[in-house]
Design an enzyme around this catalytic site. Structure first.
Site, PDB file in Angstrom:
ATOM      1  N   GLY A  15       0.998  -1.188  -0.150  1.00 56.26           N
ATOM      2  CA  GLY A  15      -0.489  -0.267   0.294  1.00 56.26           C
ATOM      3  C   GLY A  15       0.793   1.524  -0.614  1.00 56.26           C
ATOM      4  N   THR A  27      -4.642  -2.800   6.958  1.00 54.60           N
ATOM      5  CA  THR A  27      -5.322  -3.085   5.705  1.00 54.60           C
ATOM      6  C   THR A  27      -4.729  -3.416   4.263  1.00 54.60           C
ATOM      7  OG1 THR A  27      -4.944  -0.476   4.901  1.00 54.60           O
ATOM      8  CG2 THR A  27      -6.364  -1.003   6.443  1.00 54.60           C
ATOM      9  N   ASN A  29      -4.076  -4.152   1.065  1.00 56.68           N
ATOM     10  CA  ASN A  29      -4.090  -2.940  -0.493  1.00 56.68           C
ATOM     11  C   ASN A  29      -4.483  -4.341  -1.200  1.00 56.68           C
ATOM     12  OD1 ASN A  29      -2.860  -1.477   1.286  1.00 56.68           O
ATOM     13  ND2 ASN A  29      -3.339   0.043  -0.067  1.00 56.68           N
ATOM     14  N   GLU A  79      -8.925  -1.404   0.418  1.00 53.87           N
ATOM     15  CA  GLU A  79      -8.096  -1.840   1.559  1.00 53.87           C
ATOM     16  C   GLU A  79      -9.060  -2.560   2.655  1.00 53.87           C
ATOM     17  OE1 GLU A  79      -5.406   0.904   3.232  1.00 53.87           O
ATOM     18  OE2 GLU A  79      -5.536   2.754   1.654  1.00 53.87           O
ATOM     19  N   ILE A  82      -8.962  -7.364   7.635  1.00 52.45           N
ATOM     20  CA  ILE A  82      -9.367  -8.453   8.219  1.00 52.45           C
ATOM     21  C   ILE A  82      -9.164  -8.742  10.134  1.00 52.45           C
ATOM     22  CG2 ILE A  82      -9.321 -10.674   8.624  1.00 52.45           C
ATOM     23  CD1 ILE A  82      -8.342 -10.843   5.759  1.00 52.45           C
ATOM     24  N   TYR A  91       1.788 -10.425   1.727  1.00 50.12           N
ATOM     25  CA  TYR A  91       1.878  -9.824   0.838  1.00 50.12           C
ATOM     26  C   TYR A  91       1.765 -10.928  -0.137  1.00 50.12           C
ATOM     27  CZ  TYR A  91       2.409  -5.475   3.074  1.00 50.12           C
ATOM     28  OH  TYR A  91       1.809  -3.887   4.043  1.00 50.12           O
ATOM     29  N   ARG A 104     -20.501   4.209   6.445  1.00 50.02           N
ATOM     30  CA  ARG A 104     -20.386   5.656   6.475  1.00 50.02           C
ATOM     31  C   ARG A 104     -19.455   6.196   5.666  1.00 50.02           C
ATOM     32  NH1 ARG A 104     -15.466   6.638   8.056  1.00 50.02           N
ATOM     33  NH2 ARG A 104     -14.596   5.905   9.733  1.00 50.02           N
TER      34      ARG A 104
HETATM   35  P1  ADP Z   1       0.363  -1.219   3.457  1.00 50.55           P
HETATM   36  O1  ADP Z   1       0.132   0.121   3.395  1.00 50.55           O
HETATM   37  O2  ADP Z   1       1.572  -1.935   2.523  1.00 50.55           O
HETATM   38  O3  ADP Z   1      -1.061  -1.568   2.644  1.00 50.55           O
HETATM   39  P2  ADP Z   1      -0.636  -1.741   6.214  1.00 50.55           P
HETATM   40  O4  ADP Z   1       0.236  -1.225   7.041  1.00 50.55           O
HETATM   41  O5  ADP Z   1      -1.610  -1.555   5.446  1.00 50.55           O
HETATM   42  O6  ADP Z   1       0.357  -1.434   4.518  1.00 50.55           O
HETATM   43  O7  ADP Z   1      -0.667  -3.316   6.253  1.00 50.55           O
HETATM   44  C1  ADP Z   1      -1.060  -4.331   5.599  1.00 50.55           C
HETATM   45  C2  ADP Z   1      -0.475  -5.758   5.853  1.00 50.55           C
HETATM   46  O8  ADP Z   1      -0.526  -6.149   6.832  1.00 50.55           O
HETATM   47  C3  ADP Z   1      -1.123  -6.619   4.652  1.00 50.55           C
HETATM   48  O9  ADP Z   1      -1.101  -6.634   3.596  1.00 50.55           O
HETATM   49  C4  ADP Z   1      -1.345  -8.518   5.057  1.00 50.55           C
HETATM   50  O10 ADP Z   1       0.191  -8.220   4.567  1.00 50.55           O
HETATM   51  C5  ADP Z   1      -0.645  -7.939   6.307  1.00 50.55           C
HETATM   52  N1  ADP Z   1      -1.428  -8.013   7.476  1.00 50.55           N
HETATM   53  C6  ADP Z   1      -1.603  -8.547   8.622  1.00 50.55           C
HETATM   54  N2  ADP Z   1      -2.817  -9.068   9.097  1.00 50.55           N
HETATM   55  C7  ADP Z   1      -3.715  -8.179   8.793  1.00 50.55           C
HETATM   56  C8  ADP Z   1      -5.076  -7.647   8.615  1.00 50.55           C
HETATM   57  N3  ADP Z   1      -5.735  -8.401   9.890  1.00 50.55           N
HETATM   58  N4  ADP Z   1      -5.725  -7.313   7.822  1.00 50.55           N
HETATM   59  C9  ADP Z   1      -5.725  -7.116   6.695  1.00 50.55           C
HETATM   60  N5  ADP Z   1      -4.346  -6.901   6.759  1.00 50.55           N
HETATM   61  C10 ADP Z   1      -3.650  -7.879   7.407  1.00 50.55           C
HETATM   62 MG    MG Z   2      -2.782  -1.340   3.662  1.00 52.33          MG
END
Ligand code: ADP
Ligand code: MG
Length: 151
Positions: A15, A27, A29, A79, A82, A91, A104
């Site tokens: 992301g 989140t 992405n 995004e 979970i 990833y 919302r």
């Molecule tokens: P990015 O900017 O790369 O999206 P984030 O801080 O949003 O980074 O973290 C997202 C990554 O965290 C996801 O791509 C996934 O690999 C990992 N991840 C671990 N636990 C969760 C979760 N409960 N929901 C979503 N992503 C998660």
């Molecule tokens: Mg993200």
């Protein structure tokens, strides 16, 4: 929203490093191609639904459809947070989601505390909604459970 429920799957990509994980709400992405496959008139905002990584279990999720800063906010980003604790990042894996309902619109918050509180409220609302029988049944949808439906 007439497009819902909306089912989709695609690869989890890096992301924008907005620090979602530092806020306690990572989140996952979707790539630009997956976002392009969404109905173009789908509203930005926060949604709830079901999600599954690879061949894993189906979990509750909250989803944000927002404007993508990489494209000067002309394209959307999708995004998924979970509602489950994973041992490792995923990833490159295939994320399957069913978007079921709207919570919302997008908002700007005055403080980080207000943002985090709103996200916690969204998560609680998603959990409540997804316990309703009509929403629980989508968890059992063939989209998540058919042998050919999983990757
Ligand atoms: P990015 O900017 O790369 O999206 P984030 O801080 O949003 O980074 O973290 C997202 C990554 O965290 C996801 O791509 C996934 O690999 C990992 N991840 C671990 N636990 C969760 C979760 N409960 N929901 C979503 N992503 C998660
Ligand atoms: Mg993200």
């Amino acid at each position: 929203m007439r497009q819902l429920p909306f089912f989709c799957r695609g690869e989890v990509v890096k992301g924008f490093g907005r620090g979602s994980k530092e806020l306690g709400v990572p989140t996952a992405n979707f790539s630009e191609q997956v976002v392009e496959s969404f109905p173009s008139d789908i509203c930005t905002g926060i949604y709830y639904g079901w999600a599954c990584v690879g061949n894993g279990d189906v979990h509750k999720m909250v989803l944000s459809i927002g404007w993508n800063p990489f494209y000067k906010n002309t394209k959307k980003s999708v995004e998924t947070h979970i509602i489950h604790t994973f041992k490792e990042d995923f990833y490159g894996e295939i994320l399957s989601i069913a978007i079921i309902g709207y919570i919302r619109p997008e908002k700007n918050f005055d403080s980080l505390e207000a943002l985090i509180a709103a996200i916690q409220d969204d998560i609680e609302e998603a959990k409540r909604q997804l316990d309703l029988p009509e929403h629980l049944k989508i968890k059992e949808d063939n989209f998540f459970h058919l042998p050919g439906g999983k990757i």
